[in-house]
Design an enzyme around this catalytic site. Structure first.
Site, PDB file in Angstrom:
ATOM      1  N   ASP A  68       0.810  -1.216   0.000  1.00 18.71           N
ATOM      2  CA  ASP A  68       0.000   0.000   0.000  1.00 18.71           C
ATOM      3  C   ASP A  68       0.845   1.268   0.000  1.00 18.71           C
ATOM      4  O   ASP A  68       2.061   1.222   0.210  1.00 18.71           O
ATOM      5  CB  ASP A  68      -0.969   0.009   1.199  1.00 18.71           C
ATOM      6  CG  ASP A  68      -0.300  -0.444   2.511  1.00 18.71           C
ATOM      7  OD1 ASP A  68       0.941  -0.457   2.572  1.00 18.71           O
ATOM      8  OD2 ASP A  68      -1.015  -0.776   3.461  1.00 18.71           O
ATOM      9  N   ASP A 137      -8.012  -2.815  14.318  1.00 21.07           N
ATOM     10  CA  ASP A 137      -9.374  -3.167  13.892  1.00 21.07           C
ATOM     11  C   ASP A 137      -9.363  -4.371  12.944  1.00 21.07           C
ATOM     12  O   ASP A 137     -10.374  -4.695  12.330  1.00 21.07           O
ATOM     13  CB  ASP A 137     -10.034  -1.952  13.205  1.00 21.07           C
ATOM     14  CG  ASP A 137      -9.221  -1.452  12.008  1.00 21.07           C
ATOM     15  OD1 ASP A 137      -8.180  -2.062  11.673  1.00 21.07           O
ATOM     16  OD2 ASP A 137      -9.627  -0.448  11.388  1.00 21.07           O
ATOM     17  N   HIS A 139      -7.412  -4.641  10.194  1.00 22.39           N
ATOM     18  CA  HIS A 139      -7.089  -4.365   8.787  1.00 22.39           C
ATOM     19  C   HIS A 139      -5.776  -5.023   8.382  1.00 22.39           C
ATOM     20  O   HIS A 139      -4.879  -5.203   9.208  1.00 22.39           O
ATOM     21  CB  HIS A 139      -7.104  -2.856   8.481  1.00 22.39           C
ATOM     22  CG  HIS A 139      -5.987  -2.060   9.065  1.00 22.39           C
ATOM     23  ND1 HIS A 139      -6.184  -1.052   9.981  1.00 22.39           N
ATOM     24  CD2 HIS A 139      -4.641  -2.100   8.859  1.00 22.39           C
ATOM     25  CE1 HIS A 139      -5.024  -0.516  10.302  1.00 22.39           C
ATOM     26  NE2 HIS A 139      -4.060  -1.140   9.636  1.00 22.39           N
ATOM     27  N   GLU A 144      -9.798  -1.926   5.348  1.00 16.63           N
ATOM     28  CA  GLU A 144     -10.463  -1.663   6.617  1.00 16.63           C
ATOM     29  C   GLU A 144     -11.716  -2.535   6.731  1.00 16.63           C
ATOM     30  O   GLU A 144     -12.206  -3.046   5.722  1.00 16.63           O
ATOM     31  CB  GLU A 144     -10.885  -0.180   6.660  1.00 16.63           C
ATOM     32  CG  GLU A 144      -9.732   0.808   6.485  1.00 16.63           C
ATOM     33  CD  GLU A 144      -8.924   1.013   7.760  1.00 16.63           C
ATOM     34  OE1 GLU A 144      -9.128   0.267   8.738  1.00 16.63           O
ATOM     35  OE2 GLU A 144      -8.087   1.937   7.775  1.00 16.63           O
TER      36      GLU A 144
HETATM   37  C1  F6R Z   1       1.362  -1.292   6.219  1.00 22.60           C
HETATM   38  C2  F6R Z   1       0.135  -2.042   6.368  1.00 22.60           C
HETATM   39  C3  F6R Z   1      -0.704  -1.980   7.606  1.00 22.60           C
HETATM   40  C4  F6R Z   1       0.081  -2.328   8.873  1.00 22.60           C
HETATM   41  C5  F6R Z   1      -0.838  -2.281  10.095  1.00 22.60           C
HETATM   42  C6  F6R Z   1      -0.100  -2.590  11.382  1.00 22.60           C
HETATM   43  O1  F6R Z   1       1.926  -1.518   4.950  1.00 22.60           O
HETATM   44  O2  F6R Z   1      -0.195  -2.693   5.452  1.00 22.60           O
HETATM   45  O3  F6R Z   1      -1.764  -2.887   7.457  1.00 22.60           O
HETATM   46  O4  F6R Z   1       0.633  -3.603   8.731  1.00 22.60           O
HETATM   47  O5  F6R Z   1      -1.418  -1.017  10.202  1.00 22.60           O
HETATM   48  O6  F6R Z   1       0.820  -1.581  11.619  1.00 22.60           O
HETATM   49  P1  F6R Z   1       1.943  -1.690  12.753  1.00 22.60           P
HETATM   50  O7  F6R Z   1       2.873  -2.776  12.329  1.00 22.60           O
HETATM   51  O8  F6R Z   1       2.599  -0.350  12.758  1.00 22.60           O
HETATM   52  O9  F6R Z   1       1.230  -2.018  14.025  1.00 22.60           O
END
Ligand code: F6R
Length: 244
Positions: A68, A137, A139, A144
């Site tokens: 992303d 959540d 994701h 989401e």
């Molecule tokens: C980032 C991504 C997000 C993160 C998620 C967890 O490329 O795809 O889905 O993996 O927000 O983020 P952290 O690792 O910072 O808790």
């Protein structure tokens, strides 16, 4: 089918995840790696950089696709995911950067960029290992919670929870972009192997729901329960609500 590796802490989690990726690169030097940003994979990338510099692993034939990118910020902005990948991994290993792919957050036609990105991914004959983190959540990527699992790369509006969680990396919450381009659940599930990493007590509740609860688009990561080769690497804190 999910394989679970429980580690003592974040350091061991990072070494275990680097072991899995290193094994993949040794078995198949031309691997396609699907990569993630965020706090969870930073230790893994550090460990991969260390192993590459000591000559244990080689990135020269590797291609990558990232999950992303924020919409509206360019790759040289230090908040972009392209910048994150360069500074945490690509600048420190012997990878050919022309073979690294991140959605273009500055594309004027985002829908066309999403289509282009899907064709890049499908031209690669499959992602060998897709690395994932998990949001509070549930994701994955920027998929989401919603009514149905989105298929391909698409533009998303970030939820307030995600904007708040990501604001720790920005000067203020107002600086966090409100939209992003993300691989869809279909794109992610097409990878041959999925490796989700989770660390810390704050992830314990969502890890339990995603891996031991109902499979539902309201918890996007729960779809991993339907993948034929998914691996969860989680530390004791992240698994503290699960009976394993
Ligand atoms: C980032 C991504 C997000 C993160 C998620 C967890 O490329 O795809 O889905 O993996 O927000 O983020 P952290 O690792 O910072 O808790």
């Amino acid at each position: 089918m999910i394989t679970i590796y429980k580690t003592k802490n974040y350091e061991e989690l990072s070494r275990k995840t680097a072991d899995i990726i290193s094994a993949q690169l040794i078995l198949k030097p031309h691997s396609v790696l699907g990569l993630a940003t965020g706090s969870s994979p930073i230790g893994t990338y550090k460990e991969l950089v260390r192993r590459c510099s000591e000559g244990t692993i080689d990135f020269s034939k590797v291609s990558t696709v990232n999950l992303d990118e924020y919409r509206g910020i360019s790759g040289d902005n230090d908040q972009s995911y392209r910048y994150f990948m360069n500074t945490n991994l690509f600048d420190h290993v012997n990878i050919d950067k022309t073979k690294t792919n991140v959605p273009d957050g500055m594309a004027t036609d985002s829908d066309a960029e999403c289509e282009r990105y899907d064709s890049v991914v499908s031209s690669m004959n499959g992602v060998d290992i897709q690395l994932l983190g998990i949001g509070h959540d549930g994701h994955i990527g920027f998929n989401e919670p919603c009514e149905t699992f989105p298929k391909g790369t698409h533009v998303v509006k970030l939820t307030e929870t995600t904007i708040k969680a990501n604001s720790r990396l920005f000067a203020s919450v107002d600086d966090v972009p409100r939209e992003a381009l993300t691989m869809g659940i279909g794109t992610i599930m097409a990878a041959k192997c999925l490796v989700l990493i989770a660390s810390g007590k704050d992830k314990a509740e969502i890890v339990k729901k995603a891996f031991f609860g109902e499979v539902t688009p309201l918890i996007p990561a729960s779809i991993l329960q339907f993948h034929k080769n998914a691996i969860l690497v989680a530390d004791e804190d992240a698994l503290s609500e699960c009976n394993i």
